[in-house]
Design a protein around this motif. Structure first.
Motif, PDB file in Angstrom:
ATOM      1  N   VAL A 162       5.256   2.638   0.649  1.00  0.00           N
ATOM      2  CA  VAL A 162       4.643   1.760  -0.350  1.00  0.00           C
ATOM      3  C   VAL A 162       5.058   0.319  -0.117  1.00  0.00           C
ATOM      4  O   VAL A 162       4.238  -0.604  -0.158  1.00  0.00           O
ATOM      5  N   CYS A 163       6.345   0.105   0.149  1.00  0.00           N
ATOM      6  CA  CYS A 163       6.844  -1.248   0.380  1.00  0.00           C
ATOM      7  C   CYS A 163       6.211  -1.867   1.617  1.00  0.00           C
ATOM      8  O   CYS A 163       5.772  -3.014   1.605  1.00  0.00           O
ATOM      9  N   SER A 164       6.150  -1.094   2.702  1.00  0.00           N
ATOM     10  CA  SER A 164       5.619  -1.624   3.965  1.00  0.00           C
ATOM     11  C   SER A 164       4.142  -1.978   3.851  1.00  0.00           C
ATOM     12  O   SER A 164       3.691  -2.983   4.411  1.00  0.00           O
ATOM     13  N   LYS A 165       3.388  -1.164   3.118  1.00  0.00           N
ATOM     14  CA  LYS A 165       1.954  -1.387   3.021  1.00  0.00           C
ATOM     15  C   LYS A 165       1.604  -2.456   2.003  1.00  0.00           C
ATOM     16  O   LYS A 165       0.812  -3.366   2.285  1.00  0.00           O
ATOM     17  N   LEU A 166       2.214  -2.383   0.813  1.00  0.00           N
ATOM     18  CA  LEU A 166       1.802  -3.265  -0.280  1.00  0.00           C
ATOM     19  C   LEU A 166       2.558  -4.587  -0.309  1.00  0.00           C
ATOM     20  O   LEU A 166       2.013  -5.588  -0.768  1.00  0.00           O
ATOM     21  N   HIS A 167       3.805  -4.601   0.169  1.00  0.00           N
ATOM     22  CA  HIS A 167       4.602  -5.821   0.081  1.00  0.00           C
ATOM     23  C   HIS A 167       4.723  -6.539   1.423  1.00  0.00           C
ATOM     24  O   HIS A 167       4.708  -7.757   1.475  1.00  0.00           O
ATOM     25  N   ARG A 168       4.842  -5.768   2.498  1.00  0.00           N
ATOM     26  CA  ARG A 168       5.003  -6.399   3.816  1.00  0.00           C
ATOM     27  C   ARG A 168       3.704  -6.462   4.596  1.00  0.00           C
ATOM     28  O   ARG A 168       3.656  -7.068   5.661  1.00  0.00           O
ATOM     29  N   ASP A 169       2.666  -5.794   4.084  1.00  0.00           N
ATOM     30  CA  ASP A 169       1.360  -5.785   4.734  1.00  0.00           C
ATOM     31  C   ASP A 169       1.470  -5.317   6.188  1.00  0.00           C
ATOM     32  O   ASP A 169       0.832  -5.863   7.080  1.00  0.00           O
ATOM     33  N   MET A 170       2.293  -4.302   6.421  1.00  0.00           N
ATOM     34  CA  MET A 170       2.471  -3.769   7.771  1.00  0.00           C
ATOM     35  C   MET A 170       1.263  -2.921   8.155  1.00  0.00           C
ATOM     36  O   MET A 170       0.677  -2.240   7.310  1.00  0.00           O
ATOM     37  N   SER A 171       0.880  -2.957   9.403  1.00  0.00           N
ATOM     38  CA  SER A 171      -0.266  -2.193   9.861  1.00  0.00           C
ATOM     39  C   SER A 171       0.065  -0.704   9.901  1.00  0.00           C
ATOM     40  O   SER A 171       1.226  -0.305  10.046  1.00  0.00           O
ATOM     41  N   ASN A 172      -0.990   0.128   9.796  1.00  0.00           N
ATOM     42  CA  ASN A 172      -0.796   1.576   9.890  1.00  0.00           C
ATOM     43  C   ASN A 172      -0.205   1.963  11.243  1.00  0.00           C
ATOM     44  O   ASN A 172       0.627   2.868  11.338  1.00  0.00           O
ATOM     45  N   GLU A 173      -0.635   1.276  12.277  1.00  0.00           N
ATOM     46  CA  GLU A 173      -0.137   1.578  13.625  1.00  0.00           C
ATOM     47  C   GLU A 173       1.366   1.365  13.722  1.00  0.00           C
ATOM     48  O   GLU A 173       2.098   2.197  14.269  1.00  0.00           O
ATOM     49  N   ALA A 174       1.843   0.236  13.140  1.00  0.00           N
ATOM     50  CA  ALA A 174       3.274  -0.069  13.194  1.00  0.00           C
ATOM     51  C   ALA A 174       4.082   0.931  12.381  1.00  0.00           C
ATOM     52  O   ALA A 174       5.155   1.378  12.797  1.00  0.00           O
ATOM     53  N   MET A 175       3.562   1.298  11.199  1.00  0.00           N
ATOM     54  CA  MET A 175       4.280   2.267  10.368  1.00  0.00           C
ATOM     55  C   MET A 175       4.309   3.639  11.031  1.00  0.00           C
ATOM     56  O   MET A 175       5.327   4.339  10.982  1.00  0.00           O
ATOM     57  N   ALA A 176       3.192   4.038  11.640  1.00  0.00           N
ATOM     58  CA  ALA A 176       3.130   5.340  12.310  1.00  0.00           C
ATOM     59  C   ALA A 176       4.146   5.409  13.450  1.00  0.00           C
ATOM     60  O   ALA A 176       4.840   6.420  13.628  1.00  0.00           O
ATOM     61  N   GLU A 177       4.252   4.321  14.209  1.00  0.00           N
ATOM     62  CA  GLU A 177       5.214   4.282  15.311  1.00  0.00           C
ATOM     63  C   GLU A 177       6.639   4.338  14.777  1.00  0.00           C
ATOM     64  O   GLU A 177       7.486   5.054  15.324  1.00  0.00           O
ATOM     65  N   ARG A 178       6.902   3.611  13.681  1.00  0.00           N
ATOM     66  CA  ARG A 178       8.251   3.588  13.088  1.00  0.00           C
ATOM     67  C   ARG A 178       8.659   4.981  12.603  1.00  0.00           C
ATOM     68  O   ARG A 178       9.827   5.367  12.731  1.00  0.00           O
ATOM     69  N   LEU A 179       7.715   5.740  12.053  1.00  0.00           N
ATOM     70  CA  LEU A 179       8.020   7.046  11.488  1.00  0.00           C
ATOM     71  C   LEU A 179       7.725   8.199  12.443  1.00  0.00           C
ATOM     72  O   LEU A 179       7.864   9.365  12.064  1.00  0.00           O
TER      73      LEU A 179
END
Length: 213
Positions: A162-179
């Motif tokens: 939630v934080c990465s998407k709504l507050h940091r505006d991180m891309s789905n690609e970056a979050m997927a790689e991180r997780l």
């Protein structure tokens, strides 16, 4: 979730340890015990107009950074004194950023009228804010605080999503790689995290989510 009586008997060390372990209700207990202290520390160094937003921003940052500041607290020392130092630095950073924004606005002052919306018929620029506008602003602050509490009760991965998407505006690609997830699995996880956040908010603040009939 601890009762009010249990909260008053908990030492700060126990309270912080519960928070760091993710014990349900621990964030609410910490918020209720230290909100007034934190607010007064902020108010001593900032204008009243900024104090509420700074209070909310402080707790948001606390959650975003997984309570890192509390992990640095040296057990056995006074938590209120430690928090007052943390708040002092937080407010100093706020004033520094605010001065930077003001310099930017001054540099762009000549373009201000381009971005100004036209005044409504029968009104003038600089007209007083209407009562309903003030009410909406206060309700938004209250909803933001309740949302923060619902967010704190999520599991750590959901909080990150939630934080990465709504507050940091991180891309789905970056979050997927991180997780280490596929983008499809990431979208599913994000959707479920947002649904759990909304569900928690509905329970915390049902007055903002009237039941449809």
């Amino acid at each position: 979730m601890p009762t009010t009586t249990e909260e008053t008997t908990l030492e700060d060390i126990e309270l912080v340890d519960r928070l760091l372990r993710g014990v349900p209700g621990a964030f609410d207990s910490f918020y209720r015990r230290h909100r007034r202290l934190i607010y007064h520390c902020i108010r001593a160094r900032a204008d009243a107009v900024d104090a509420d937003d700074l209070l909310h921003s402080f707790f948001e940052r606390l959650i975003e950074r997984d309570f890192h500041i509390l992990k640095l607290w040296q057990r056995g020392t006074s938590l209120p004194i430690y928090l007052s130092r943390v708040i002092r630095n937080f407010v100093v950073d706020f004033h520094r950023a605010k001065r930077s924004r003001e310099k930017t606005r001054e540099a762009l002052a000549g373009l201000a009228l381009i971005d100004s919306p036209p005044a409504k018929e029968g009104t003038s620029l600089g007209a007083s804010v209407r009562d309903e506008d003030i009410t909406s602003h206060l309700e938004l602050k209250q909803l933001r605080r309740l949302g923060l509490q619902a967010w704190a009760e999520l599991e750590s991965r959901d909080r990150y999503l939630v934080c990465s998407k709504l507050h940091r505006d991180m891309s789905n690609e970056a979050m997927a790689e991180r997780l280490s997830l596929s983008e499809g699995a990431l979208r599913t996880a994000l959707s479920r995290a947002q649904a759990r956040l909304l569900s928690g908010l509905r329970l915390t603040a049902p007055e903002y989510f009237p039941t449809r009939v």
